[in-house]
Design a protein around this motif. Structure first.
Motif, PDB file in Angstrom:
ATOM      1  N   UNK A  53       0.847  -1.188   0.000  1.00 35.26           N
ATOM      2  CA  UNK A  53       0.000   0.000   0.000  1.00 35.26           C
ATOM      3  C   UNK A  53       0.888   1.245   0.000  1.00 35.26           C
ATOM      4  N   UNK A  54       0.486   2.269  -0.747  1.00 36.11           N
ATOM      5  CA  UNK A  54       1.243   3.525  -0.782  1.00 36.11           C
ATOM      6  C   UNK A  54       1.044   4.234   0.554  1.00 36.11           C
ATOM      7  N   UNK A  55       2.152   4.607   1.168  1.00 39.32           N
ATOM      8  CA  UNK A  55       2.087   5.262   2.478  1.00 39.32           C
ATOM      9  C   UNK A  55       1.999   6.775   2.329  1.00 39.32           C
ATOM     10  N   UNK A  56       1.400   7.397   3.321  1.00 44.16           N
ATOM     11  CA  UNK A  56       1.285   8.859   3.366  1.00 44.16           C
ATOM     12  C   UNK A  56       2.083   9.383   4.562  1.00 44.16           C
ATOM     13  N   UNK A  57       2.641  10.559   4.403  1.00 45.86           N
ATOM     14  CA  UNK A  57       3.374  11.215   5.476  1.00 45.86           C
ATOM     15  C   UNK A  57       2.407  11.506   6.621  1.00 45.86           C
ATOM     16  N   UNK A  80      10.343   7.347   9.554  1.00 47.47           N
ATOM     17  CA  UNK A  80       9.470   8.436   9.962  1.00 47.47           C
ATOM     18  C   UNK A  80      10.096   9.232  11.095  1.00 47.47           C
ATOM     19  N   UNK A  81       9.879  10.539  11.045  1.00 49.65           N
ATOM     20  CA  UNK A  81      10.336  11.453  12.091  1.00 49.65           C
ATOM     21  C   UNK A  81       9.242  12.488  12.287  1.00 49.65           C
ATOM     22  N   UNK A 106       1.584   2.378   9.753  1.00 43.59           N
ATOM     23  CA  UNK A 106       2.171   3.710   9.613  1.00 43.59           C
ATOM     24  C   UNK A 106       2.055   4.432  10.956  1.00 43.59           C
ATOM     25  N   UNK A 107       3.164   4.973  11.466  1.00 47.55           N
ATOM     26  CA  UNK A 107       3.101   5.656  12.756  1.00 47.55           C
ATOM     27  C   UNK A 107       2.405   7.017  12.640  1.00 47.55           C
TER      28      UNK A 107
END
Length: 174
Positions: A53-57, A80-81, A106-107
């Motif tokens: 799956x395409x991740x989002x920020x 991720x930060x 996703x965090x």
């Protein structure tokens, strides 16, 4: 590729079966046969990397991805930060595995929460929460009822550390 040759290498009645390595899926038929015209009965298949799956920020965060085989495909990794004053909830790195799934969800980035303040006796309190809950940049203003004097700061601010800028003031009688 695994081939069987009845009459000679890649001649009439030769058949080849195909399998992809872990993390790749077969596009096309898994077996092809050489016919009497010297042609394969179906096109030779290809192997393509499994896609995740395409991740989002995340909101209030940054995402940095490395794609070895293609965007968000097998062996892609994303780190991720969070922006200053926000904390990361979840894994800081995720990897697209051979099943087409990310190793972790996703965090998210969340501001630190400050404790709930109590209205001072004989006073009023008005709070503004810029980001929702009582978190970074929330502020509370205090006023005393007539005949009482505010002792302490008139306004306190929830800081990035999750602490209020000053203690809750009190209202003292004249």
């Amino acid at each position: 590729m695994n081939c069987v040759h009845a009459l000679g290498d890649f001649q009439y009645n030769s058949s080849c079966s195909f399998h992809c390595e872990e993390g790749f899926i077969l596009n096309g038929a898994n077996t092809v046969l050489c016919n009497a015209l010297g042609e394969w009965t179906v096109p030779v298949p290809t192997c393509a990397a499994v896609a995740c799956e395409i991740l989002q920020r995340p909101s209030y965060g940054r995402m940095n991805c490395v794609h070895a085989l293609g965007d968000f495909q097998y062996n892609s990794s994303c780190s991720f930060h969070c922006e200053e004053d926000f904390i990361l909830n979840g894994a800081n790195t995720v990897l697209c595995n051979a099943l087409g799934e990310w190793t972790f969800p996703t965090p998210t980035c969340a501001a630190l929460l400050c404790e709930v303040l109590q209205r001072p006796s004989y006073g009023r309190m008005n709070c503004v929460h810029a980001l929702g809950d009582i978190q970074y940049n929330s502020s509370c203003s205090f006023h005393c009822e007539e005949g009482f004097i505010l002792q302490g700061s008139e306004k306190v601010l929830c800081q990035a550390s999750g602490e209020w800028s000053d203690p809750t003031p009190t209202c003292a009688g004249n």
